[in-house]
Write a protein that holds these residues in place. Sequence first.
Motif, PDB file in Angstrom:
ATOM      1  N   ILE A 251      11.182  10.497  18.910  1.00 13.95           N
ATOM      2  CA  ILE A 251      10.574  10.550  17.591  1.00 13.95           C
ATOM      3  C   ILE A 251      10.889   9.288  16.796  1.00 13.95           C
ATOM      4  N   ALA A 252      12.094   8.748  17.004  1.00 13.93           N
ATOM      5  CA  ALA A 252      12.535   7.602  16.212  1.00 13.93           C
ATOM      6  C   ALA A 252      11.704   6.349  16.469  1.00 13.93           C
ATOM      7  N   LEU A 253      11.319   6.106  17.718  1.00 12.45           N
ATOM      8  CA  LEU A 253      10.560   4.899  18.037  1.00 12.45           C
ATOM      9  C   LEU A 253       9.208   4.841  17.318  1.00 12.45           C
ATOM     10  N   PRO A 254       8.365   5.875  17.429  1.00  9.97           N
ATOM     11  CA  PRO A 254       7.100   5.810  16.672  1.00  9.97           C
ATOM     12  C   PRO A 254       7.319   5.832  15.171  1.00  9.97           C
ATOM     13  N   TRP A 255       8.395   6.486  14.706  1.00  8.92           N
ATOM     14  CA  TRP A 255       8.688   6.512  13.268  1.00  8.92           C
ATOM     15  C   TRP A 255       8.919   5.106  12.739  1.00  8.92           C
ATOM     16  N   VAL A 256       9.717   4.311  13.449  1.00  7.19           N
ATOM     17  CA  VAL A 256       9.973   2.931  13.029  1.00  7.19           C
ATOM     18  C   VAL A 256       8.682   2.124  13.039  1.00  7.19           C
ATOM     19  N   MET A 257       7.870   2.296  14.089  1.00  7.64           N
ATOM     20  CA  MET A 257       6.628   1.527  14.190  1.00  7.64           C
ATOM     21  C   MET A 257       5.626   1.931  13.118  1.00  7.64           C
ATOM     22  N   MET A 258       5.600   3.216  12.746  1.00  2.29           N
ATOM     23  CA  MET A 258       4.668   3.681  11.722  1.00  2.29           C
ATOM     24  C   MET A 258       4.986   3.079  10.360  1.00  2.29           C
ATOM     25  N   ASN A 259       6.239   2.679  10.148  1.00  4.79           N
ATOM     26  CA  ASN A 259       6.619   2.084   8.872  1.00  4.79           C
ATOM     27  C   ASN A 259       5.916   0.756   8.624  1.00  4.79           C
ATOM     28  N   HIS A 260       5.507   0.079   9.698  1.00  7.46           N
ATOM     29  CA  HIS A 260       4.735  -1.149   9.519  1.00  7.46           C
ATOM     30  C   HIS A 260       3.438  -0.847   8.766  1.00  7.46           C
ATOM     31  N   TYR A 261       2.790   0.258   9.114  1.00  8.21           N
ATOM     32  CA  TYR A 261       1.518   0.608   8.479  1.00  8.21           C
ATOM     33  C   TYR A 261       1.726   1.125   7.054  1.00  8.21           C
ATOM     34  N   ILE A 262       2.687   2.023   6.874  1.00  6.96           N
ATOM     35  CA  ILE A 262       2.911   2.616   5.552  1.00  6.96           C
ATOM     36  C   ILE A 262       3.257   1.537   4.531  1.00  6.96           C
ATOM     37  N   SER A 263       4.205   0.657   4.858  1.00  7.06           N
ATOM     38  CA  SER A 263       4.616  -0.382   3.912  1.00  7.06           C
ATOM     39  C   SER A 263       3.491  -1.401   3.704  1.00  7.06           C
ATOM     40  N   TYR A 264       2.715  -1.686   4.739  1.00  6.55           N
ATOM     41  CA  TYR A 264       1.572  -2.595   4.584  1.00  6.55           C
ATOM     42  C   TYR A 264       0.572  -2.046   3.571  1.00  6.55           C
ATOM     43  N   ARG A 265       0.275  -0.732   3.654  1.00  7.23           N
ATOM     44  CA  ARG A 265      -0.672  -0.125   2.718  1.00  7.23           C
ATOM     45  C   ARG A 265      -0.185  -0.266   1.287  1.00  7.23           C
ATOM     46  N   ASP A 266       1.125  -0.123   1.076  1.00  6.03           N
ATOM     47  CA  ASP A 266       1.676  -0.192  -0.277  1.00  6.03           C
ATOM     48  C   ASP A 266       1.732  -1.613  -0.816  1.00  6.03           C
ATOM     49  N   VAL A 267       2.064  -2.557   0.042  1.00  5.87           N
ATOM     50  CA  VAL A 267       2.296  -3.931  -0.414  1.00  5.87           C
ATOM     51  C   VAL A 267       1.001  -4.735  -0.478  1.00  5.87           C
ATOM     52  N   TRP A 268       0.086  -4.526   0.479  1.00  4.96           N
ATOM     53  CA  TRP A 268      -1.019  -5.466   0.632  1.00  4.96           C
ATOM     54  C   TRP A 268      -2.408  -4.869   0.414  1.00  4.96           C
ATOM     55  N   THR A 269      -2.532  -3.583   0.059  1.00  9.81           N
ATOM     56  CA  THR A 269      -3.881  -3.023  -0.135  1.00  9.81           C
ATOM     57  C   THR A 269      -4.036  -2.382  -1.510  1.00  9.81           C
ATOM     58  N   ASP A 270      -5.292  -2.135  -1.852  1.00 12.11           N
ATOM     59  CA  ASP A 270      -5.591  -1.496  -3.132  1.00 12.11           C
ATOM     60  C   ASP A 270      -5.474   0.025  -3.062  1.00 12.11           C
ATOM     61  N   GLN A 271      -5.036   0.555  -1.925  1.00  7.81           N
ATOM     62  CA  GLN A 271      -4.865   2.005  -1.767  1.00  7.81           C
ATOM     63  C   GLN A 271      -3.449   2.311  -1.273  1.00  7.81           C
ATOM     64  N   PRO A 272      -2.449   2.131  -2.119  1.00  7.57           N
ATOM     65  CA  PRO A 272      -1.064   2.421  -1.685  1.00  7.57           C
ATOM     66  C   PRO A 272      -0.846   3.903  -1.455  1.00  7.57           C
ATOM     67  N   VAL A 273      -0.206   4.242  -0.356  1.00 10.74           N
ATOM     68  CA  VAL A 273       0.004   5.651  -0.042  1.00 10.74           C
ATOM     69  C   VAL A 273       1.191   6.225  -0.806  1.00 10.74           C
ATOM     70  N   SER A 274       2.142   5.399  -1.183  1.00 12.23           N
ATOM     71  CA  SER A 274       3.325   5.908  -1.882  1.00 12.23           C
ATOM     72  C   SER A 274       3.035   6.256  -3.328  1.00 12.23           C
ATOM     73  N   ALA A 275       1.891   5.816  -3.835  1.00 15.51           N
ATOM     74  CA  ALA A 275       1.531   6.146  -5.215  1.00 15.51           C
ATOM     75  C   ALA A 275       0.940   7.539  -5.319  1.00 15.51           C
ATOM     76  N   VAL A 276       0.614   8.155  -4.180  1.00 12.61           N
ATOM     77  CA  VAL A 276       0.013   9.495  -4.165  1.00 12.61           C
ATOM     78  C   VAL A 276       1.076  10.544  -4.355  1.00 12.61           C
TER      79      VAL A 276
END
Length: 276
Positions: A251-276
């Motif tokens: 579980i840990a390996l995909p969890w670490v890799m998924m963080n690339h997408y989650i943080s990218y959405r928050d930092v570099w797009t107009d649709q941050p997921v952490s704001a939801v």
Amino acid sequence: MSSFNDSQNPISLQKPNGQPPKLSPTDEYGSPLPQLLAEPRFCKISWGISWIIKPFELFKDNFSVWLAVGLISCVASLIGAYVPIIEIFFKVISILIIGVIILICAAQAQNEDLDFTELWLKLKVQLRPLIILSLLFVVGIVVVLIPLLILFGFMSVTASLDIEAIKLQEYPMGALIFSGIVSLVLFLLLLMAMWFAPALIILHGLEPKIAMKSSLKGFLANLLPMMVYSLIGSIILLFFLSITLGFGIVIALPWVMMNHYISYRDVWTDQPVSAV
């Protein structure tokens, strides 16, 4: 007597130059896709916690797929530990693996059914820049090690010419520590330059060098939430692996890799997921 329709000004969907307006790309349901910002967003420190939690939501909603991803990654790592050639190959294609993870995350976030054929077609479009990014990463690792290699090479030559230096252990410890610090700083900068780069390439078509510069810029702009994520995430990861006797790595390996997408959405797009 003019009618109501005759009195209304016609509405044009064209720009003043006669060209149709540029519409934002949408998914298969008509919802607008995340658009790349001109400058990175300065995220709240608390969003570092969100980057720990959000991947588990993705994992829970598509458990079988992420479990398969984790199992495949673990098997590849295990084989690589006993077969050096496979281990080197696995490290070289690690960027491609992250790219696949990002595509799966993006499809799941947009409620798309992404089969292997469609996954390959989307990956194939940006395969060349992802391979270039992987090669740049390998070159970066070599550059990071240069200060230590030069120092150890110098120490080896000195020791071979002066046997007494070995007995007295008269090694340049100050130079060794300095070289280690330089290599560590270069390595951290390399990781920062690689963190958002795969997502920026595969989802927005940026060139590898531009993606690395943007990734470094976005990471430095969010050092505090990144530090919160790294510190708390590492503690949780170690605790999780210890209570699962190491089997939680699936579980840990995909969890670490998924963080690339989650943080990218928050930092570099107009649709941050952490704001939801």
